[in-house]
Design an enzyme around this catalytic site. Structure first.
Site, mmCIF file in Angstrom:
data_model
loop_
_atom_site.group_PDB
_atom_site.id
_atom_site.type_symbol
_atom_site.label_atom_id
_atom_site.label_comp_id
_atom_site.label_asym_id
_atom_site.label_seq_id
_atom_site.Cartn_x
_atom_site.Cartn_y
_atom_site.Cartn_z
ATOM 1 N N SER A 193 -11.802 -7.450 50.124
ATOM 2 C CA SER A 193 -12.901 -7.732 51.049
ATOM 3 C C SER A 193 -12.382 -8.691 52.105
ATOM 4 O O SER A 193 -11.357 -9.354 51.909
ATOM 5 C CB SER A 193 -14.064 -8.368 50.284
ATOM 6 O OG SER A 193 -15.033 -8.908 51.160
ATOM 7 N N TYR A 206 -17.321 -14.996 44.508
ATOM 8 C CA TYR A 206 -16.943 -13.661 44.985
ATOM 9 C C TYR A 206 -15.654 -13.732 45.811
ATOM 10 O O TYR A 206 -14.757 -12.891 45.651
ATOM 11 C CB TYR A 206 -18.076 -13.077 45.829
ATOM 12 C CG TYR A 206 -17.807 -11.683 46.360
ATOM 13 C CD1 TYR A 206 -17.896 -10.569 45.533
ATOM 14 C CD2 TYR A 206 -17.462 -11.491 47.697
ATOM 15 C CE1 TYR A 206 -17.650 -9.292 46.017
ATOM 16 C CE2 TYR A 206 -17.214 -10.215 48.193
ATOM 17 C CZ TYR A 206 -17.317 -9.124 47.354
ATOM 18 O OH TYR A 206 -17.074 -7.857 47.847
#
Length: 319
Positions: A193, A206
């Site tokens: 990501s 995350y």
């Protein structure tokens, strides 16, 4: 250490200093030539990309295939003639993906598996090998993204996310890499990501998991490069999306909508499939963020925070 390495070290220790210096000099020259060659080749490929490879003979396993980008990638690879192994813990969504592929005359197989369960992943690899064949392209797509300030995350949320986003990828690699090594052929793809390239508010655990994914892929590439066996036939691609409308990003905050719009799953899947077929090492979605992030990384931390404040893009906490 092997006996040949020991003999080489003894010989190097015994050689005159002038010979050692000359040898190192020519090694440096040869290294510079090879590095420049790779830089030129990479620059050339930026201008004239390589042709996308044919995947019609590949068996492609996709985790998290029951929705979002996983489903969109499965559909696109199915249209290209590959055999698609759809894996998800969500049986209903996974069955729907398989059904959609078959409606388009594609070939797909449905497997329910919890990627956090290592023994279940190993059993999955055995079943797929017998029932479908050896996986040639592994796409680690399964992941979750709780979004809230770090002090509001529960222990269970953090452990579950790390198990899916990080450990699940390691188990899949351990399960499917051995067969790739035996044939010196395969391609491992993992979803990181932009949160794995920069810190973002409300995504502290995350971000840690996605930095971990990039670390796993980089280290695995180096490990196979240094393996004494021929591993040149095994490729790696790390994908770093920003904000994709998959349902994970409930409250995106984007100041400049035209410059940094939310990407739809189909559009993201098109870019990922293309990157895999061209064997790119790493991509970002949108693609221009790859270079923006490298420039951003050259700034002092305080300057980077000023730019972050100005851009005003991120995620607000989920309710």
């Amino acid at each position: 250490m092997t006996s040949s390495h020991k003999i080489r070290e003894v010989n190097m220790a015994d050689e005159p200093q002038i010979i050692y210096a000359i040898r190192v000099f020519f090694e440096v020259i040869w290294m510079i030539i090879k590095v420049n060659y790779e830089v030129l080749k990479s620059t050339f490929r930026m201008v004239i990309p390589s042709d996308p490879k044919d995947v019609s003979d590949d068996i492609i396993l996709i985790t998290g295939a029951g929705h979002g980008m996983g489903r969109e990638m499965a559909l696109r690879f199915g249209r290209l003639g590959a055999k698609i192994v759809c894996v998800d813990i969500n049986a209903k969504g996974n069955e729907e993906t398989v059904k959609l592929i078959k409606q388009e005359k594609g070939e797909a197989f449905n497997y329910e598996c919890d990627v956090t369960n290592r023994s279940a992943v190993m059993e999955l690899a055995e079943k797929v090998s017998v029932q479908v064949g050896e996986v040639t392209i592994l796409i680690n797509n399964a992941g979750i993204m709780p979004c809230k300030p770090v002090l509001k995350h529960s222990e269970k949320e953090i452990r579950t996310m790390m198990d899916i986003n990080v450990n699940g990828i390691l188990w899949m690699i351990q399960a499917f890499l051995p067969a790739m090594l035996e044939r010196n052929y395969g391609h491992i793809v993992s979803m990181s990501s932009m949160a794995g390239k920069m810190g973002l508010r409300n995504l502290v655990p995350y971000c840690g998991s996605k930095y971990g994914v990039r670390g796993i892929m980089e280290a695995l590439s180096v490990e196979l490069h240094e393996d004494p066996r021929d591993t040149n036939g095994i490729k790696f691609t790390t994908v770093c999306p920003y904000i994709v409308n998959t349902g994970l990003c409930h409250n995106p905050r984007i100041r400049f909508q035209k410059l940094m719009k939310t990407v739809e799953p189909g559009e993201a899947a098109d870019q990922i499939v293309d990157a895999i077929r061209r064997e790119y090492h790493e991509i970002t979605i949108p693609s221009d963020m790859y270079y923006t992030n490298k420039i951003f990384g050259l700034l002092p931390p305080a300057a980077g925070k000023i730019m972050t404040d100005f851009i005003g893009t991120g995620l607000d906490p989920h309710d």
